[in-house]
Design a protein around this motif. Structure first.
Motif, short mmCIF file in Angstrom:
data_model
loop_
_atom_site.label_atom_id
_atom_site.label_comp_id
_atom_site.label_asym_id
_atom_site.label_seq_id
_atom_site.Cartn_x
_atom_site.Cartn_y
_atom_site.Cartn_z
N ILE A 15 0.84 -1.21 0.00
CA ILE A 15 0.00 0.00 0.00
C ILE A 15 0.87 1.25 0.00
O ILE A 15 0.58 2.23 -0.71
CB ILE A 15 -0.96 -0.02 1.21
CG1 ILE A 15 -2.01 -1.10 1.00
CG2 ILE A 15 -1.62 1.32 1.43
CD1 ILE A 15 -2.88 -1.36 2.20
N ALA A 16 1.98 1.25 0.74
CA ALA A 16 2.88 2.41 0.78
C ALA A 16 3.50 2.67 -0.59
O ALA A 16 3.61 3.81 -1.03
CB ALA A 16 3.96 2.20 1.83
N VAL A 17 3.89 1.60 -1.29
CA VAL A 17 4.47 1.76 -2.63
C VAL A 17 3.43 2.32 -3.59
O VAL A 17 3.72 3.24 -4.38
CB VAL A 17 5.03 0.41 -3.13
CG1 VAL A 17 5.35 0.47 -4.61
CG2 VAL A 17 6.26 0.03 -2.34
N ILE A 18 2.21 1.82 -3.54
CA ILE A 18 1.15 2.30 -4.44
C ILE A 18 0.86 3.77 -4.17
O ILE A 18 0.74 4.57 -5.11
CB ILE A 18 -0.12 1.44 -4.28
CG1 ILE A 18 0.14 0.04 -4.85
CG2 ILE A 18 -1.31 2.08 -4.96
CD1 ILE A 18 -0.97 -0.95 -4.60
N ILE A 23 1.29 9.58 -5.70
CA ILE A 23 1.71 10.95 -5.37
C ILE A 23 2.72 11.46 -6.39
O ILE A 23 2.66 12.61 -6.82
CB ILE A 23 2.27 10.99 -3.93
CG1 ILE A 23 1.13 10.78 -2.94
CG2 ILE A 23 3.01 12.29 -3.66
CD1 ILE A 23 1.58 10.66 -1.51
N ASN A 24 3.65 10.60 -6.80
CA ASN A 24 4.65 10.98 -7.80
C ASN A 24 3.98 11.35 -9.12
O ASN A 24 4.33 12.34 -9.76
CB ASN A 24 5.65 9.83 -7.99
CG ASN A 24 6.87 10.27 -8.74
OD1 ASN A 24 7.06 11.46 -8.95
ND2 ASN A 24 7.68 9.32 -9.15
N GLN A 25 2.99 10.56 -9.54
CA GLN A 25 2.27 10.83 -10.78
C GLN A 25 1.53 12.16 -10.68
O GLN A 25 1.50 12.94 -11.63
CB GLN A 25 1.28 9.68 -11.05
CG GLN A 25 0.60 9.78 -12.38
CD GLN A 25 1.54 9.55 -13.54
OE1 GLN A 25 2.51 8.83 -13.42
NE2 GLN A 25 1.27 10.17 -14.64
N GLU A 26 0.92 12.43 -9.54
CA GLU A 26 0.18 13.67 -9.35
C GLU A 26 1.11 14.88 -9.40
O GLU A 26 0.77 15.92 -9.96
CB GLU A 26 -0.56 13.62 -8.01
CG GLU A 26 -1.71 14.59 -7.93
CD GLU A 26 -2.79 14.32 -8.94
OE1 GLU A 26 -3.38 15.31 -9.43
OE2 GLU A 26 -3.05 13.16 -9.27
N GLU A 27 2.32 14.75 -8.84
CA GLU A 27 3.29 15.85 -8.90
C GLU A 27 3.69 16.15 -10.34
O GLU A 27 3.81 17.30 -10.74
CB GLU A 27 4.52 15.51 -8.08
CG GLU A 27 4.33 15.65 -6.60
CD GLU A 27 5.58 15.29 -5.82
OE1 GLU A 27 6.58 14.86 -6.42
OE2 GLU A 27 5.54 15.45 -4.59
N LYS A 28 3.89 15.08 -11.13
CA LYS A 28 4.24 15.29 -12.54
C LYS A 28 3.12 16.02 -13.27
O LYS A 28 3.37 16.92 -14.08
CB LYS A 28 4.53 13.96 -13.22
CG LYS A 28 5.84 13.34 -12.83
CD LYS A 28 6.05 12.03 -13.55
CE LYS A 28 7.32 11.35 -13.10
NZ LYS A 28 7.49 10.03 -13.73
N ASN A 29 1.87 15.66 -12.99
CA ASN A 29 0.75 16.33 -13.63
C ASN A 29 0.67 17.80 -13.22
O ASN A 29 0.36 18.66 -14.05
CB ASN A 29 -0.57 15.63 -13.27
CG ASN A 29 -0.71 14.28 -13.95
OD1 ASN A 29 -0.06 14.02 -14.95
ND2 ASN A 29 -1.54 13.43 -13.42
N MET A 30 0.97 18.10 -11.96
CA MET A 30 0.94 19.50 -11.51
C MET A 30 2.04 20.32 -12.19
O MET A 30 1.82 21.47 -12.56
CB MET A 30 1.09 19.57 -9.98
CG MET A 30 -0.15 19.14 -9.24
SD MET A 30 -1.62 20.09 -9.67
CE MET A 30 -1.19 21.67 -9.01
N TYR A 31 3.24 19.74 -12.35
CA TYR A 31 4.30 20.46 -13.04
C TYR A 31 3.91 20.72 -14.49
O TYR A 31 4.17 21.79 -15.03
CB TYR A 31 5.61 19.67 -12.99
CG TYR A 31 6.30 19.73 -11.66
CD1 TYR A 31 6.52 20.96 -11.03
CD2 TYR A 31 6.74 18.58 -11.02
CE1 TYR A 31 7.16 21.02 -9.80
CE2 TYR A 31 7.37 18.64 -9.78
CZ TYR A 31 7.57 19.87 -9.18
OH TYR A 31 8.19 19.93 -7.97
#
Length: 51
Positions: A15-18, A23-31
């Protein structure tokens, strides 16, 4: 008892890895969104200069 403990530990790690991947994907979308906004503002500025 040991199998239950190991199952819980493995499930928490999965669950922590998922969550970290999401979160990493969401940061890329925000950038990407921020870059789009900056480009639009730059185009607007250049359009104002030409007037």
């Amino acid at each position: 008892m040991k199998t239950l403990f190991f199952t819980l530990v493995i499930s928490v790690l999965i669950i922590a890895v998922i969550v970290s991947l999401l979160i990493n994907q969401e940061e890329k979308n925000m950038y990407r969104f921020k870059d789009l906004c900056i480009r639009l503002v730059q185009k607007f500025d250049s359009w104002q200069m030409m007037r």
